[in-house]
Design a protein around this motif. Structure first.
Motif, PDB file in Angstrom:
ATOM      1  N   ARG A   1     -32.267  -8.066 -28.690  1.00 17.50           N
ATOM      2  CA  ARG A   1     -31.950  -6.975 -27.770  1.00 17.50           C
ATOM      3  C   ARG A   1     -31.708  -7.494 -26.356  1.00 17.50           C
ATOM      4  O   ARG A   1     -31.346  -6.718 -25.470  1.00 17.50           O
ATOM      5  N   HIS A   2     -31.908  -8.788 -26.122  1.00 12.40           N
ATOM      6  CA  HIS A   2     -31.811  -9.367 -24.788  1.00 12.40           C
ATOM      7  C   HIS A   2     -30.582 -10.278 -24.685  1.00 12.40           C
ATOM      8  O   HIS A   2     -30.171 -10.899 -25.673  1.00 12.40           O
ATOM      9  N   LEU A   3     -30.026 -10.378 -23.485  1.00 14.60           N
ATOM     10  CA  LEU A   3     -28.996 -11.378 -23.246  1.00 14.60           C
ATOM     11  C   LEU A   3     -29.595 -12.767 -23.392  1.00 14.60           C
ATOM     12  O   LEU A   3     -30.669 -13.053 -22.843  1.00 14.60           O
ATOM     13  N   ASP A   4     -28.926 -13.614 -24.149  1.00 14.85           N
ATOM     14  CA  ASP A   4     -29.372 -14.999 -24.340  1.00 14.85           C
ATOM     15  C   ASP A   4     -28.742 -15.849 -23.242  1.00 14.85           C
ATOM     16  O   ASP A   4     -27.706 -16.486 -23.422  1.00 14.85           O
ATOM     17  N   ARG A   5     -29.390 -15.873 -22.079  1.00 14.78           N
ATOM     18  CA  ARG A   5     -28.807 -16.539 -20.912  1.00 14.78           C
ATOM     19  C   ARG A   5     -28.694 -18.042 -21.096  1.00 14.78           C
ATOM     20  O   ARG A   5     -27.793 -18.676 -20.534  1.00 14.78           O
ATOM     21  N   ALA A   6     -29.583 -18.621 -21.864  1.00 15.39           N
ATOM     22  CA  ALA A   6     -29.499 -20.063 -22.124  1.00 15.39           C
ATOM     23  C   ALA A   6     -28.212 -20.398 -22.872  1.00 15.39           C
ATOM     24  O   ALA A   6     -27.538 -21.390 -22.570  1.00 15.39           O
TER      25      ALA A   6
ATOM     26  N   ALA B   1     -25.747  -3.300 -24.020  1.00 16.16           N
ATOM     27  CA  ALA B   1     -26.966  -4.068 -24.316  1.00 16.16           C
ATOM     28  C   ALA B   1     -27.637  -4.534 -23.028  1.00 16.16           C
ATOM     29  O   ALA B   1     -28.868  -4.486 -22.903  1.00 16.16           O
ATOM     30  N   ALA B   2     -26.836  -4.967 -22.047  1.00 17.19           N
ATOM     31  CA  ALA B   2     -27.396  -5.403 -20.770  1.00 17.19           C
ATOM     32  C   ALA B   2     -28.024  -4.237 -20.022  1.00 17.19           C
ATOM     33  O   ALA B   2     -29.054  -4.388 -19.353  1.00 17.19           O
ATOM     34  N   GLY B   3     -27.406  -3.053 -20.114  1.00 18.48           N
ATOM     35  CA  GLY B   3     -27.973  -1.874 -19.472  1.00 18.48           C
ATOM     36  C   GLY B   3     -29.300  -1.478 -20.077  1.00 18.48           C
ATOM     37  O   GLY B   3     -30.260  -1.138 -19.358  1.00 18.48           O
ATOM     38  N   ARG B   4     -29.381  -1.506 -21.389  1.00 18.51           N
ATOM     39  CA  ARG B   4     -30.652  -1.193 -22.060  1.00 18.51           C
ATOM     40  C   ARG B   4     -31.754  -2.164 -21.636  1.00 18.51           C
ATOM     41  O   ARG B   4     -32.888  -1.756 -21.351  1.00 18.51           O
ATOM     42  N   GLU B   5     -31.394  -3.430 -21.602  1.00 19.40           N
ATOM     43  CA  GLU B   5     -32.381  -4.441 -21.219  1.00 19.40           C
ATOM     44  C   GLU B   5     -32.869  -4.227 -19.793  1.00 19.40           C
ATOM     45  O   GLU B   5     -34.076  -4.270 -19.515  1.00 19.40           O
ATOM     46  N   HIS B   6     -31.933  -4.000 -18.877  1.00 18.23           N
ATOM     47  CA  HIS B   6     -32.306  -3.849 -17.469  1.00 18.23           C
ATOM     48  C   HIS B   6     -33.202  -2.637 -17.236  1.00 18.23           C
ATOM     49  O   HIS B   6     -34.091  -2.676 -16.371  1.00 18.23           O
ATOM     50  N   LEU B   7     -32.971  -1.561 -18.012  1.00 20.41           N
ATOM     51  CA  LEU B   7     -33.763  -0.332 -17.844  1.00 20.41           C
ATOM     52  C   LEU B   7     -35.025  -0.320 -18.697  1.00 20.41           C
ATOM     53  O   LEU B   7     -35.748   0.684 -18.716  1.00 20.41           O
ATOM     54  N   GLY B   8     -35.296  -1.422 -19.382  1.00 23.03           N
ATOM     55  CA  GLY B   8     -36.525  -1.513 -20.168  1.00 23.03           C
ATOM     56  C   GLY B   8     -36.455  -0.830 -21.506  1.00 23.03           C
ATOM     57  O   GLY B   8     -37.472  -0.352 -22.011  1.00 23.03           O
ATOM     58  N   PHE B   9     -35.278  -0.773 -22.087  1.00 21.20           N
ATOM     59  CA  PHE B   9     -35.058  -0.202 -23.423  1.00 21.20           C
ATOM     60  C   PHE B   9     -35.567   1.233 -23.537  1.00 21.20           C
ATOM     61  O   PHE B   9     -36.447   1.542 -24.338  1.00 21.20           O
TER      62      PHE B   9
ATOM     63  N   ALA C   1     -22.557   1.667 -17.238  1.00 19.69           N
ATOM     64  CA  ALA C   1     -22.435   1.553 -15.781  1.00 19.69           C
ATOM     65  C   ALA C   1     -23.509   0.627 -15.222  1.00 19.69           C
ATOM     66  O   ALA C   1     -23.233  -0.218 -14.358  1.00 19.69           O
ATOM     67  N   VAL C   2     -24.726   0.779 -15.716  1.00 19.91           N
ATOM     68  CA  VAL C   2     -25.817  -0.104 -15.277  1.00 19.91           C
ATOM     69  C   VAL C   2     -25.585  -1.526 -15.788  1.00 19.91           C
ATOM     70  O   VAL C   2     -25.723  -2.504 -15.058  1.00 19.91           O
ATOM     71  N   GLY C   3     -25.197  -1.633 -17.058  1.00 18.40           N
ATOM     72  CA  GLY C   3     -25.039  -2.944 -17.679  1.00 18.40           C
ATOM     73  C   GLY C   3     -23.889  -3.751 -17.113  1.00 18.40           C
ATOM     74  O   GLY C   3     -23.981  -4.982 -17.019  1.00 18.40           O
ATOM     75  N   GLN C   4     -22.796  -3.073 -16.711  1.00 16.90           N
ATOM     76  CA  GLN C   4     -21.661  -3.808 -16.152  1.00 16.90           C
ATOM     77  C   GLN C   4     -22.078  -4.593 -14.912  1.00 16.90           C
ATOM     78  O   GLN C   4     -21.654  -5.737 -14.715  1.00 16.90           O
ATOM     79  N   THR C   5     -22.887  -3.964 -14.056  1.00 17.96           N
ATOM     80  CA  THR C   5     -23.315  -4.672 -12.843  1.00 17.96           C
ATOM     81  C   THR C   5     -24.177  -5.876 -13.194  1.00 17.96           C
ATOM     82  O   THR C   5     -24.041  -6.947 -12.587  1.00 17.96           O
ATOM     83  N   GLN C   6     -25.066  -5.716 -14.165  1.00 13.67           N
ATOM     84  CA  GLN C   6     -25.924  -6.831 -14.568  1.00 13.67           C
ATOM     85  C   GLN C   6     -25.108  -7.946 -15.216  1.00 13.67           C
ATOM     86  O   GLN C   6     -25.323  -9.134 -14.961  1.00 13.67           O
ATOM     87  N   LEU C   7     -24.151  -7.549 -16.031  1.00 18.03           N
ATOM     88  CA  LEU C   7     -23.350  -8.516 -16.776  1.00 18.03           C
ATOM     89  C   LEU C   7     -22.480  -9.348 -15.835  1.00 18.03           C
ATOM     90  O   LEU C   7     -22.429 -10.580 -15.941  1.00 18.03           O
ATOM     91  N   ILE C   8     -21.796  -8.676 -14.889  1.00 14.49           N
ATOM     92  CA  ILE C   8     -20.910  -9.431 -13.999  1.00 14.49           C
ATOM     93  C   ILE C   8     -21.711 -10.309 -13.046  1.00 14.49           C
ATOM     94  O   ILE C   8     -21.278 -11.419 -12.691  1.00 14.49           O
ATOM     95  N   GLN C   9     -22.902  -9.853 -12.635  1.00 16.24           N
ATOM     96  CA  GLN C   9     -23.758 -10.700 -11.800  1.00 16.24           C
ATOM     97  C   GLN C   9     -24.186 -11.956 -12.560  1.00 16.24           C
ATOM     98  O   GLN C   9     -24.237 -13.054 -11.992  1.00 16.24           O
ATOM     99  N   THR C  10     -24.483 -11.772 -13.855  1.00 18.86           N
ATOM    100  CA  THR C  10     -24.882 -12.918 -14.674  1.00 18.86           C
ATOM    101  C   THR C  10     -23.733 -13.908 -14.804  1.00 18.86           C
ATOM    102  O   THR C  10     -23.905 -15.112 -14.599  1.00 18.86           O
ATOM    103  N   TRP C  11     -22.531 -13.402 -15.139  1.00 19.97           N
ATOM    104  CA  TRP C  11     -21.378 -14.294 -15.252  1.00 19.97           C
ATOM    105  C   TRP C  11     -21.076 -14.980 -13.920  1.00 19.97           C
ATOM    106  O   TRP C  11     -20.769 -16.175 -13.884  1.00 19.97           O
ATOM    107  N   GLN C  12     -21.172 -14.244 -12.833  1.00 18.84           N
ATOM    108  CA  GLN C  12     -20.889 -14.820 -11.523  1.00 18.84           C
ATOM    109  C   GLN C  12     -21.862 -15.952 -11.199  1.00 18.84           C
ATOM    110  O   GLN C  12     -21.460 -17.032 -10.754  1.00 18.84           O
ATOM    111  N   SER C  13     -23.154 -15.702 -11.437  1.00 18.06           N
ATOM    112  CA  SER C  13     -24.157 -16.730 -11.118  1.00 18.06           C
ATOM    113  C   SER C  13     -23.996 -17.962 -12.003  1.00 18.06           C
ATOM    114  O   SER C  13     -24.159 -19.095 -11.535  1.00 18.06           O
ATOM    115  N   LEU C  14     -23.632 -17.763 -13.269  1.00 20.43           N
ATOM    116  CA  LEU C  14     -23.486 -18.906 -14.175  1.00 20.43           C
ATOM    117  C   LEU C  14     -22.236 -19.721 -13.844  1.00 20.43           C
ATOM    118  O   LEU C  14     -22.275 -20.958 -13.829  1.00 20.43           O
TER     119      LEU C  14
END
Length: 367
Positions: free
Chosen positions: A20-25, A53-61, A76-89
Motif C-alpha cells: 500500500r506504500h510507495l516503494d521509494r527505494a 495510492a500516494a494519496g491514501r498513504e499520505h492521509l493514513g489510509f 488531488a492529494v496524491g498528485q502533489t506527493q507523487l510529483i514531489q517524490t519524482w522531483q526530489s529523486l
C-alpha cells in the motif's frame, strides 16, 4: 548508441511493490537508470501511476466510500506527493522534472492535442524530464483515458518516441496465465496482435491499479501503428530500462510497423475515440487498402451510431472487422442518405456538399 526518445510507463504495482506504500527505494533505482540514459543523450519521458495510492498513504489510509469525489480527492492529494517524490529523486542526479496532467479531452481536440505536444517538446528541448499522469482530480468517466497504459501510448505518439517501455509486475505476455499454468511460456516477440493474443491477456493482478495485460496490449497496438517499438517487461529486472533501450531481449517486444504515420494521422490514432461505424463493400475495401483511395459514398453499405461531421468513425469490412479509422466529412444522417450513391450525386441528394468523399485519404488510418 544514437539518442532516442524513450517513454517509460511505471505501473502502480511497480511503484508500490504490491504494497500500500510507495516503494521509494525502488523508485530511486528506476530514476538512476533513467538519469543514466539521459546523460547518454537520450530523451526520457516518465508516465507515472500511483497518484491515488500516494494519496491514501499520505492521509493514513482513511476508510472512504468508493465515490468518484473521494477518488478525485485522493488523486488531488496524491498528485502533489507523487510529483514531489519524482522531483526530489531526479534532483539527486541534477535533473529537473515538469508535470503534465492530461485527460482524454486534451487528446481529442486537435488544438489542445497540439498544445500538449508543444509543451512536451519544449520540456525535452530544455532537457527536462516530463512526468505525465492522467488528471484524475478532475477527470470523469466521460473524459478519462481510463488507464495509464493507453495514456503512455498516446504520450509516446505526442513525443514521436522511438521506444515505449511498459514496466509491470509481470515478465511479459505468456502463452497462458503463469499464475495457473506452470507450462506457460514467455512470448518474446509479437508481430501480429489478433483475437487469439487478446484472449491471453488477463486482468490487473495486484488490484492496486487500473490496468492489466489487456490494456498493455491495447497500448502496444496503438503505439506500434505510429512507428514506435514497445516492450512489456517486469520492473524488477536489474538495469531493465537501460538494457531495453539497448535492445536486450527482456519481456515481450512489439516491433513498430514499417512506416510511421504523419502528424495528423498520429492524432487520429491517438486522440478521438470512434463515435460510430461505416460498413463498406468489398470493392471499397480493395480501393482503400490496396489503391490508397479515399472512401467514397458509393462503397458504403450501412451506417451505425450517431456521429457528427468531423468526428472519428470505424470503417468496417464485410466480415465485420475494423479495416481503418478516419474523420468523416458528413454526419451519420447525411451518410445514410448518400450511401451507395455516386459522388457527383451528393449535392443533388443533400442540397449541399462538403466534397465528393465520405472520408478523405489524408484523414484515414489503415489498421
Amino acid at each position: 548508441m544514437k539518442g532516442k526518445t524513450i517513454v517509460v510507463k511505471l505501473g502502480t504495482s511497480v511503484l508500490t511493490g504490491g504494497t500500500r506504500h510507495l516503494d521509494r527505494a525502488h523508485m530511486v533505482e528506476l530514476v538512476r537508470q533513467c538519469a543514466s540514459l539521459h546523460r547518454a543523450g537520450h530523451q526520457i519521458i516518465v508516465v507515472t501511476s500511483a497518484a491515488i495510492a500516494a494519496g491514501r498513504e499520505h492521509l493514513g489510509f482513511p476508510e472512504l466510500a468508493g465515490t468518484m469525489a473521494n477518488k478525485q480527492m485522493l488523486a488531488a492529494v496524491g498528485q502533489t506527493q507523487l510529483i514531489q517524490t519524482w522531483q526530489s529523486l531526479f534532483n539527486l542526479y541534477g535533473l529537473h522534472v515538469g508535470q503534465i496532467l492530461l485527460t482524454r479531452a486534451d487528446l481529442e481536440d486537435r488544438e489542445r492535442y497540439l498544445n500538449a505536444r508543444d509543451t512536451l517538446r519544449a520540456l525535452l528541448d530544455h532537457r527536462i524530464i516530463p512526468v505525465i499522469n492522467e488528471n484524475d482530480a478532475v477527470a470523469t468517466n466521460e473524459i478519462k483515458v481510463g488507464d495509464n497504459d493507453n495514456l503512455s501510448a498516446r504520450a509516446a505518439i505526442l513525443a514521436e518516441a522511438d521506444l515505449l517501455i511498459l514496466l509491470t509486475d509481470q515478465k511479459g505476455l505468456f502463452t497462458a496465465d503463469p499464475r495457473n499454468d506452470p507450462k506457460a511460456q514467455l512470448i518474446e516477440e509479437v508481430q501480429t496482435i489478433d483475437d487469439t493474443l487478446r484472449k491471453l491477456a488477463g486482468g490487473s493482478i495486484g488490484g492496486l491499479g487500473t490496468g492489466g495485460m489487456a490494456t498493455k496490449l491495447q497500448a502496444a497496438d496503438v503505439a506500434r501503428r505510429a512507428g514506435i517499438d514497445v516492450v512489456i517487461a517486469t520492473g524488477q529486472v536489474p538495469e531493465v530500462i537501460g538494457r531495453l533501450a539497448e535492445g536486450d531481449r527482456i519481456g515481450t517486444r512489439f516491433p513498430a510497423l514499417a512506416t510511421p504515420l504523419e502528424s495528423r494521422k498520429r492524432w487520429i490514432l491517438a486522440g478521438p475515440p470512434p463515435h460510430g461505424e461505416i460498413h463498406i463493400d468489398a470493392g471499397a475495401v480493395k480501393a482503400v487498402r490496396e489503391k490508397g483511395s479515399s472512401l467514397l459514398p458509393k462503397g458504403i453499405v450501412r451506417i451505425e451510431g450517431r456521429f457528427r461531421r468531423g468526428e472519428a468513425v470505424r470503417i468496417v469490412n464485410p466480415e465485420g472487422r475494423e479495416l481503418a479509422r478516419g474523420i468523416c466529412r458528413y454526419d451519420a444522417l447525411d451518410l445514410n442518405r448518400i450511401k451507395g450513391q455516386h459522388s457527383e450525386q451528393i449535392e443533388s441528394v443533400l442540397g449541399y456538399g462538403y466534397g465528393n468523399v465520405a472520408i478523405h485519404r489524408d484523414d484515414l488510418v489503415l489498421l
